[in-house]
Design an enzyme around this catalytic site. Structure first.
Site, PDB file in Angstrom:
ATOM      1  CE  LYS A 163      -4.412  -1.475   1.895  1.00  0.00           C
ATOM      2  NZ  LYS A 163      -5.433  -1.229   2.924  1.00  0.00           N
ATOM      3  CE  LYS A 204      -8.771  -9.072  -1.146  1.00  0.00           C
ATOM      4  NZ  LYS A 204      -8.556  -8.560   0.169  1.00  0.00           N
ATOM      5  CE  LYS A 261     -12.158   1.875  -2.245  1.00  0.00           C
ATOM      6  NZ  LYS A 261     -12.497   3.258  -2.161  1.00  0.00           N
TER       7      LYS A 261
END
Ligand code: TRP
Length: 334
Positions: free
Chosen positions: A113, A196, A199
């Site tokens: 991230k 994965k 969103k």
């Protein structure tokens, strides 16, 4: 010491998708009949990423609506929004003092991230797993249903619990166990079976949103990536075919069926037929959930009253445990 309590949570980041449903919420519905469960909407986690800091209120309500629409029963389980129970941040601080930096440096999700510019990443993104440990340990939870991607954070939570217990020479925190359920605990992108479903993927065709219309859903499934090989007839024939594997896993999870049976049913048939059936199955479930979510979100005051009740119940447990923890640490008290 083991109270058998289950704790889990979803971040209110908007755009709930099939991965959130199959990977998390759906599995909780069965669990609540067997154990006492607490299902949290983890808004303190959501603010670690800047895009998620908008529309927090609406997104939290959307997750609450999804919980209820999917069958979480507020009479059986506690449903609440994290930032309303102050014990989470309080315990996170205490646990951060029992977490060596070296442990956090191993967390792969932070590396992913934070990207290249680690120096600019917020401290909260780095210490996020400590907050997650606090969520779980605040209720002295025993079981934590999580997706594969959270296993490392749960391992860390166990280490932190042990570190605290060892330091204060007691067994206050149970060591929580993960529950990894279902064949589609990891729902992948419809465009790339190695990523994965998320969103934040720029292509909406990569995911099925819980709010997608029948039409959108159909288009997405029919266009989902496969390959030119025939439908597999055994596990071996799925190896190195991540997109095909993902669609089959989704099929199994949606219908609660075993993979061998699905392979047997469709082997020799073309993908079109399989995809058509998958559309039907996904649509049946998702359209019911999204209609129910819409109804709950429109009904004024209803979700608030459920969440209010959940906050009260969660807070009661949290306050008791925080009191005990402060006693163990021997903080000054009047
Ligand atoms: N980190 C989890 C996720 O991103 C969400 C989460 C926060 C959680 N606290 C938790 C999950 C406690 C289980 C238990 O999916």
């Amino acid at each position: 010491m083991n109270n058998g309590l289950v704790f889990s949570g979803v971040q209110p980041t908007g755009n709930l998708h099939l991965g959130n449903y199959l990977g998390a919420i759906k599995n909780w519905v069965d669990l609540q009949n067997k154990k006492k469960c607490i299902f949290c909407i983890v808004d303190l986690h959501a603010i670690t990423v800047s895009e998620n800091r908008k529309k927090l209120k609406e997104n939290s309500k959307e997750v609450a609506a999804a919980y209820l629409a999917s069958g979480i029963d507020p009479k059986k389980s506690i449903i609440f929004v994290q930032s309303n129970v102050t014990g989470h941040s309080e315990l996170a601080w205490i646990l951060s003092c029992h977490t060596p930096i070296g442990w956090l440096n191993r967390m792969t999700q932070f590396k992913d991230k934070a990207g290249k510019n680690k120096e600019k990443a917020p401290l909260g993104l780095y210490s996020y797993p400590v907050l997650m440990a606090a969520d779980i340990l605040l209720y002295k939870s025993s079981y934590v249903p999580v997706g594969e991607d959270q296993k490392q954070h749960l391992e860390l939570c166990r280490d932190i619990a042990q570190s605290f217990n060892r330091y204060y020479e007691n067994e206050f925190f149970p060591i929580p166990e993960p529950i990894i359920t279902g064949s589609a605990t990891r729902v992948m992108s419809l465009k790339d079976g190695t990523k994965k479903m998320s969103k934040s993927d720029p292509s909406d065709y990569s995911r099925i949103n819980l709010t997608d219309s029948t039409d959108e859903l159909r288009k997405k499934i029919l266009k989902a990536k496969t390959d030119s090989l025939p439908f597999p007839d055994s596990d071996q024939n799925i190896e190195n075919r991540p997109e095909v594997n993902n669609l089959i896993n989704i099929f199994c999870a949606m219908t609660d069926s075993r993979k061998e049976l699905v392979l047997k049913d469709y082997s020799g048939k073309d993908f079109k037929k399989f995809k058509e059936d998958l559309c039907e199955i996904v649509n049946q479930k998702i359209s019911v959930i999204s209609a129910e979510m819409k109804k709950l979100l429109e009904e004024k005051g209803y979700l608030d009253s459920i969440l209010n009740d959940g906050i009260k119940k969660a807070n009661e447990i949290a306050l008791d445990n925080i009191k005990e923890i402060k006693k163990i640490i021997s903080f000054y008290r009047i």
